[in-house]
Design an enzyme around this catalytic site. Structure first.
Site, PDB file in Angstrom:
ATOM      1  CD  GLU A   1      23.771 -20.185  28.634  1.00 53.85           C
ATOM      2  OE1 GLU A   1      23.457 -21.377  28.426  1.00 53.85           O
ATOM      3  OE2 GLU A   1      24.713 -19.855  29.373  1.00 53.85           O
TER       4      GLU A   1
ATOM      5  NE  ARG B   1      26.806 -27.601  31.753  1.00 54.19           N
ATOM      6  CZ  ARG B   1      27.463 -28.742  31.861  1.00 54.19           C
ATOM      7  NH1 ARG B   1      27.080 -29.642  32.741  1.00 54.19           N
ATOM      8  NH2 ARG B   1      28.489 -28.986  31.082  1.00 54.19           N
TER       9      ARG B   1
ATOM     10  CE  LYS C   1      30.414 -21.872  25.551  1.00 53.24           C
ATOM     11  NZ  LYS C   1      30.166 -21.594  26.956  1.00 53.24           N
TER      12      LYS C   1
HETATM   13  P1  ATP Z   1      31.552 -23.761  29.755  1.00 48.53           P
HETATM   14  O1  ATP Z   1      32.191 -23.919  31.086  1.00 48.53           O
HETATM   15  O2  ATP Z   1      32.482 -23.479  28.632  1.00 48.53           O
HETATM   16  O3  ATP Z   1      30.307 -22.955  29.743  1.00 48.53           O
HETATM   17  P2  ATP Z   1      30.090 -26.131  29.945  1.00 48.53           P
HETATM   18  O4  ATP Z   1      30.814 -27.366  30.333  1.00 48.53           O
HETATM   19  O5  ATP Z   1      29.184 -25.465  30.926  1.00 48.53           O
HETATM   20  O6  ATP Z   1      31.154 -25.166  29.380  1.00 48.53           O
HETATM   21  P3  ATP Z   1      29.899 -26.582  27.233  1.00 48.53           P
HETATM   22  O7  ATP Z   1      29.290 -27.747  26.572  1.00 48.53           O
HETATM   23  O8  ATP Z   1      31.329 -26.611  27.333  1.00 48.53           O
HETATM   24  O9  ATP Z   1      29.249 -26.424  28.665  1.00 48.53           O
HETATM   25  O10 ATP Z   1      29.449 -25.249  26.511  1.00 48.53           O
HETATM   26  C1  ATP Z   1      28.147 -25.160  26.117  1.00 48.53           C
HETATM   27  C2  ATP Z   1      27.396 -24.281  27.072  1.00 48.53           C
HETATM   28  O11 ATP Z   1      27.364 -22.952  26.564  1.00 48.53           O
HETATM   29  C3  ATP Z   1      25.954 -24.707  27.090  1.00 48.53           C
HETATM   30  O12 ATP Z   1      25.748 -25.616  28.138  1.00 48.53           O
HETATM   31  C4  ATP Z   1      25.184 -23.424  27.289  1.00 48.53           C
HETATM   32  O13 ATP Z   1      24.934 -23.234  28.680  1.00 48.53           O
HETATM   33  C5  ATP Z   1      26.098 -22.340  26.825  1.00 48.53           C
HETATM   34  N1  ATP Z   1      25.662 -21.661  25.589  1.00 48.53           N
HETATM   35  C6  ATP Z   1      25.620 -20.334  25.413  1.00 48.53           C
HETATM   36  N2  ATP Z   1      25.207 -19.997  24.195  1.00 48.53           N
HETATM   37  C7  ATP Z   1      24.963 -21.155  23.528  1.00 48.53           C
HETATM   38  C8  ATP Z   1      24.527 -21.463  22.205  1.00 48.53           C
HETATM   39  N3  ATP Z   1      24.251 -20.533  21.290  1.00 48.53           N
HETATM   40  N4  ATP Z   1      24.390 -22.777  21.889  1.00 48.53           N
HETATM   41  C9  ATP Z   1      24.678 -23.743  22.794  1.00 48.53           C
HETATM   42  N5  ATP Z   1      25.100 -23.500  24.042  1.00 48.53           N
HETATM   43  C10 ATP Z   1      25.251 -22.221  24.420  1.00 48.53           C
END
Ligand code: ATP
Length: 579
Positions: free
Chosen positions: A297, A268, A248
């Site tokens: 990302e 996003r 991530k």
């Molecule tokens: P957070 O605040 O934890 O980043 P968020 O609400 O922005 O969460 P989440 O759905 O919780 O979004 O976490 C997914 C986010 O992580 C994605 O929106 C993306 O921006 C990021 N990300 C980083 N690496 C990856 C990956 N390998 N696959 C998917 N998403 C990823």
């Protein structure tokens, strides 16, 4: 009879006046009922203070100073008088309303005003400013007072009636069907196209079935697939079995579209950010495809230290100046983890494993668009090792994906699960809350005008912000100042229609600022409205600390949802029972 812009303005006044979300839906559905087919798109964009869908960056191009001139020209008043009136009323829109006259005769139609504004926006080059100004003031002088007010606010980008996209979908459903039953179908179409105007028009023109035909389209961003949470690797393997594990990255989500050689990049929250990423645009242009949509990302990489640059610094590139410099010092790369469309084919129904293979082959050998590494496993040990490994490399954790899952635009479900680790050592996650109001402070805090903040989360079913916590601690003076700067312009005299709270702060805020908090626990609470229904209490956060102010990538509707809070609460209880 065509709807006039003055008639639209009367609806906008009603929407502005209501404190209730149900009323918002009712007034909007009435407005939709009154609009003819060709008026649906302009009306949909205008009620959100825009000329086009969110992802199309149209600017009318008349700033506040020029607008003062325009108002002065339209009503033959001295500029100084208009400027002084705007200052004392605190809003140039109100100043315009005060000097505008009731119109008699042919009032301009909504469609006409929308067309003219779009043409004014399209004018550029030498002499365009004068011509924009003249056209705009002529247009304004044909409108009545309320219409002039809204025209000015739309042009300034300051029309905030607080109408969320789900509210528009509810209103469309009611206008078409008499109830909210079409909401799921409408939502599906919205998740694929992000274009409410197109959806409104399609529904009216060709009925509900036609919404299914609104497919993923290159050039229109899909709403991003999001990840669920689970407490630990055991829970992940137990629930999902064989999975794909990816690092991530803590960068910026990018959706890259290429269409006939043109590249667009969306954030996003579906904003167009193409100009911020010249390296990605260049790399996407070179791909051997006719058209494509990729998801990934973006993160800056410092070749000297061989390290990734954290989120805050990556985002600072968004300030336009300095992009070239930033690109040279820390070039950006995007780890691509998904593909939704290629050469005319919608790939979203394919299982993830197959989509990832397409990504892998398409990007082989590239060093700007790079496939995110993927490890397949059904072993808790392997997953744990991957997680710890990536954390030790300074990454946030892992995202685990079901290999047989389709790409579900806009969904947060167990197709994707994120596992992170906090410095305290235990696995947990932060919560994104929206600021709803201030409580005046005493002593030092009072200097900044806030003793505590009322914060809420988002109820996506009802399109409402519901309270979950008061925030008081965890911020430096600097941090308070920053929050205050962001929140000050959002102060409103009364509770906004989409806010649902029993607690009443000293000052209400328009729900816009998203703040990331870490809490010890989620607890049931009768005082908060988050998750409250019937005699079920709501949820509250215990010992919340503000971690950061999320400024760029989250709209208030992207804050943590009530559904997520409920799930986090259940997971926490399971942990407590086991522990
Ligand atoms: P957070 O605040 O934890 O980043 P968020 O609400 O922005 O969460 P989440 O759905 O919780 O979004 O976490 C997914 C986010 O992580 C994605 O929106 C993306 O921006 C990021 N990300 C980083 N690496 C990856 C990956 N390998 N696959 C998917 N998403 C990823």
């Amino acid at each position: 009879m065509a709807m006039t812009f003055d008639q639209l303005a009367a609806y906008l006044d009603q929407l502005e006046g209501t404190r209730s979300r149900n009323e918002l839906v009712r007034i909007l559905s009435e407005l939709y009922g009154a609009a003819a087919l060709e008026e649906l798109e302009p009306v949909t964009y205008l009620i959100q203070g825009r000329l086009a869908p969110f992802f199309v960056p149209v600017e009318i191009g008349l700033g506040e100073r020029l607008l003062v001139t325009a108002v002065a020209m339209a009503y033959e008043r001295p500029k100084e008088e208009v400027a002084a009136s705007a200052r004392s009323l605190g809003d140039l829109g109100l100043a315009a309303q005060a000097v505008a006259h009731e119109v008699t005769g042919d009032a301009p139609a909504v469609v006409e005003v929308h067309r003219q504004l779009s043409e004014i926006a399209a004018q550029s080059g030498t002499g365009s400013q004068t011509s924009k100004l003249e056209r705009f003031s002529r247009l304004m002088s044909d409108l009545g007072p309320a219409a002039a007010k809204h025209l000015v606010r739309i042009t300034m980008g300051k029309m905030r009636l607080g109408i969320g996209d789900p509210t528009v979908l509810d209103a469309l459903s009611i206008a078409q069907q008499g109830d909210r039953s079409l909401r799921p179908v409408l939502e599906g179409a919205y998740n694929r196209t992000s274009d409410l105007g197109l959806i409104a028009r399609t529904l009216r023109a060709a009925g509900v079935e036609a919404l299914d035909e609104l497919k993923v389209t290159v050039g229109k961003p899909l709403r991003a697939q999001l990840a669920e949470r689970l407490p630990n690797p055991e829970a992940v393997i137990k629930k999902l079995g064989l999975v794909g594990v990816q690092p991530k990255y803590d960068g910026l989500r990018v959706q890259i579209h290429r269409h006939d050689g043109e590249v667009s990049i969306f954030s996003r929250n579906l904003e167009t950010m193409t100009d911020m990423f010249p390296e990605l645009v260049e790399a996407a242009r070179r791909l051997p495809v006719e058209n494509v949509i990729l998801d990934g990302e973006a993160i800056a990489y410092d070749p000297a230290s061989e390290e990734y640059v954290p989120f805050q610094e990556t985002t600072s590139r968004r300030r336009k100046e300095g992009i070239a410099e930033a690109a040279a010092a820390a070039p950006l790369r995007a780890f691509v983890f998904d593909i939704m469309f290629r050469d005319g084919t919608d790939l979203t129904p394919l299982p993830y494993e197959q989509r990832f293979q397409v990504v892998d082959r398409l990007l082989a050998g590239g060093d700007t668009l790079v496939p995110a590494p993927l490890t397949k496993t059904d072993s808790v040990e392997v997953l744990t090792r991957e997680l710890l490994d990536y954390i030790s490399q300074g990454l946030e954790g892992v995202v685990v994906k079901r290999l047989d899952s389709p790409y579900q635009a806009g969904a947060r479900n167990f197709n994707w699960v994120k596992l992170k680790r906090h410095t305290s050592g235990e696995l947990s996650d932060t919560i994104d809350v929206v600021l709803l109001g201030y409580y005046r402070g005493k002593g030092k805090r009072a200097e900044f005008g806030a003793g505590a903040l009322l914060a809420g989360v988002y109820d996506s079913d009802r399109d409402e912000f519901v309270s979950i916590s008061k925030l008081g601690t965890g911020l430096s003076d600097e941090g308070w100042r920053e929050i205050h700067q962001r929140a000050n312009p959002l102060e409103v005299a009364e509770k906004p229609a989409r806010v649902n709270s029993v607690l009443v702060p000293d000052t209400w805020l328009r729900p816009e600022v998203v703040v990331e908090v870490l809490a010890d626990e989620i607890t049931p609470s009768p005082r908060h409205t988050a998750g409250r229904s019937g005699d079920q209490p709501g949820f509250a956060l215990r010992f919340p600390r503000i971690v950061s102010v999320r400024s760029l990538d989250k709209r208030p509707e992207d804050a943590t949802s009530v559904r997520e809070i409920r799930e986090m609460y259940q997971q926490q209880r399971q942990r407590q029972v086991r522990g």
